[in-house]
Write a protein that holds these residues in place. Sequence first.
Motif, PDB file in Angstrom:
ATOM      1  N   GLU B 119       5.577  81.213  47.275  1.00 21.16           N
ATOM      2  CA  GLU B 119       5.751  82.037  46.082  1.00 21.16           C
ATOM      3  C   GLU B 119       6.382  83.337  46.563  1.00 21.16           C
ATOM      4  OE1 GLU B 119       5.071  80.990  43.049  1.00 21.16           O
ATOM      5  OE2 GLU B 119       4.279  79.097  43.815  1.00 21.16           O
ATOM      6  N   MET B 120       7.368  83.831  45.827  1.00 20.90           N
ATOM      7  CA  MET B 120       8.108  85.005  46.285  1.00 20.90           C
ATOM      8  C   MET B 120       7.661  86.241  45.520  1.00 20.90           C
ATOM      9  SD  MET B 120      10.293  83.425  48.286  1.00 20.90           S
ATOM     10  CE  MET B 120      11.657  84.563  48.553  1.00 20.90           C
ATOM     11  N   ALA B 121       7.506  87.351  46.238  1.00 17.56           N
ATOM     12  CA  ALA B 121       7.310  88.637  45.582  1.00 17.56           C
ATOM     13  C   ALA B 121       8.683  89.194  45.180  1.00 17.56           C
ATOM     14  CB  ALA B 121       6.571  89.584  46.514  1.00 17.56           C
ATOM     15  N   THR B 122       8.761  90.442  44.822  1.00 11.61           N
ATOM     16  CA  THR B 122       9.999  91.073  44.361  1.00 11.61           C
ATOM     17  C   THR B 122      10.540  91.942  45.507  1.00 11.61           C
ATOM     18  OG1 THR B 122       8.730  91.297  42.325  1.00 11.61           O
ATOM     19  CG2 THR B 122      10.902  92.286  42.346  1.00 11.61           C
ATOM     20  N   PRO B 123      11.851  91.976  45.715  1.00  7.06           N
ATOM     21  CA  PRO B 123      12.365  92.794  46.825  1.00  7.06           C
ATOM     22  C   PRO B 123      12.155  94.292  46.594  1.00  7.06           C
ATOM     23  CG  PRO B 123      14.070  91.304  46.000  1.00  7.06           C
ATOM     24  CD  PRO B 123      12.936  91.260  45.026  1.00  7.06           C
ATOM     25  N   MET B 124      11.943  94.991  47.697  1.00 16.24           N
ATOM     26  CA  MET B 124      12.018  96.454  47.713  1.00 16.24           C
ATOM     27  C   MET B 124      13.100  96.829  48.724  1.00 16.24           C
ATOM     28  SD  MET B 124       8.067  97.688  47.555  1.00 16.24           S
ATOM     29  CE  MET B 124       8.609  99.235  46.853  1.00 16.24           C
TER      30      MET B 124
END
Lengths: 166, 166
Positions: B119-124
């Motif tokens: 599952e992927m988080a959101t890029p920073m």
Amino acid sequence: MPTETALLKADFINPFVSSSLNVLQTMARVTPKVGKAYLKESRSTWGVVSGVIGMAGNKVTGNVILSFDQPCILEIVSNMLMEQFETISADVVDAVGELTNMITGGAKTQLGELGYVFEMATPMMITGQNIELSQLSKAPVVVLPFDTSAGRFVIEASFAPAKGAE
Amino acid sequence: MPTETALLKADFINPFVSSSLNVLQTMARVTPKVGKAYLKESRSTWGVVSGVIGMAGNKVTGNVILSFDQPCILEIVSNMLMEQFETISADVVDAVGELTNMITGGAKTQLGELGYVFEMATPMMITGQNIELSQLSKAPVVVLPFDTSAGRFVIEASFAPAKGAE
């Protein structure tokens, strides 16, 4: 699908507040006073050391940042490790990562009971104040301030609806 | 449970390489030359602008960082957006986030076929070179260098066995 406004509501924010109070009381015998949430305007790190973790969810996905001013984190880590810390050493930075893990982990459990299920990434720590740190997501960043007897830390939470969320 | 050494192997690394080549060719008509992977020694950002994303997996969990030197990212973004960029503007920073999303998303698909589900988080995005950025995980950080005609970027990947992984 949860709207962005829904993510600013107490149901979603409270798990982060109660988990913070619980972890800091248990780990460091520190009882912070919770301030009023506000929206982040800047694109920089707030404190001198920050823990960042990605939270990938079934309904919303985003990032959470814990960011501490120096007196605040030195008090917390000195209490946690029962040793006086006076600078942002590697041990202090690692403790910020551990706190990030524990506080977001506690919030994750409570959010799960509300139907928000998350998979957690691994914390990273950024040392330095006013480091330019921006989010690709256009979702608002909610800032929760906490004051201890020594200083302040903030939790910054930014979540957008997950791809494919109902 | 995958050992840390297994995560350095080609099976796990190749999806990031092939996804990078695919995304850069498609989006920016750039064909980088892939260098030899090495282990990261420093605890700082490598390039002038970096995209960071958390990947929470069924077997392993970690973070991936794309980090670009200035000539390299200006070439890529100028090609992507068909406009000449000469400084690390907000548009360039956002493009780094988009590239991070696309490259790790492509790798995720390929890793899924190997049984690693993420599952992927959101890029920073972090702007600035030599920013102190450390991982709580003690897992090694594998660095994959890529050279374009203008400059270099690296992908840094660090994964540890997920809690509860078999």
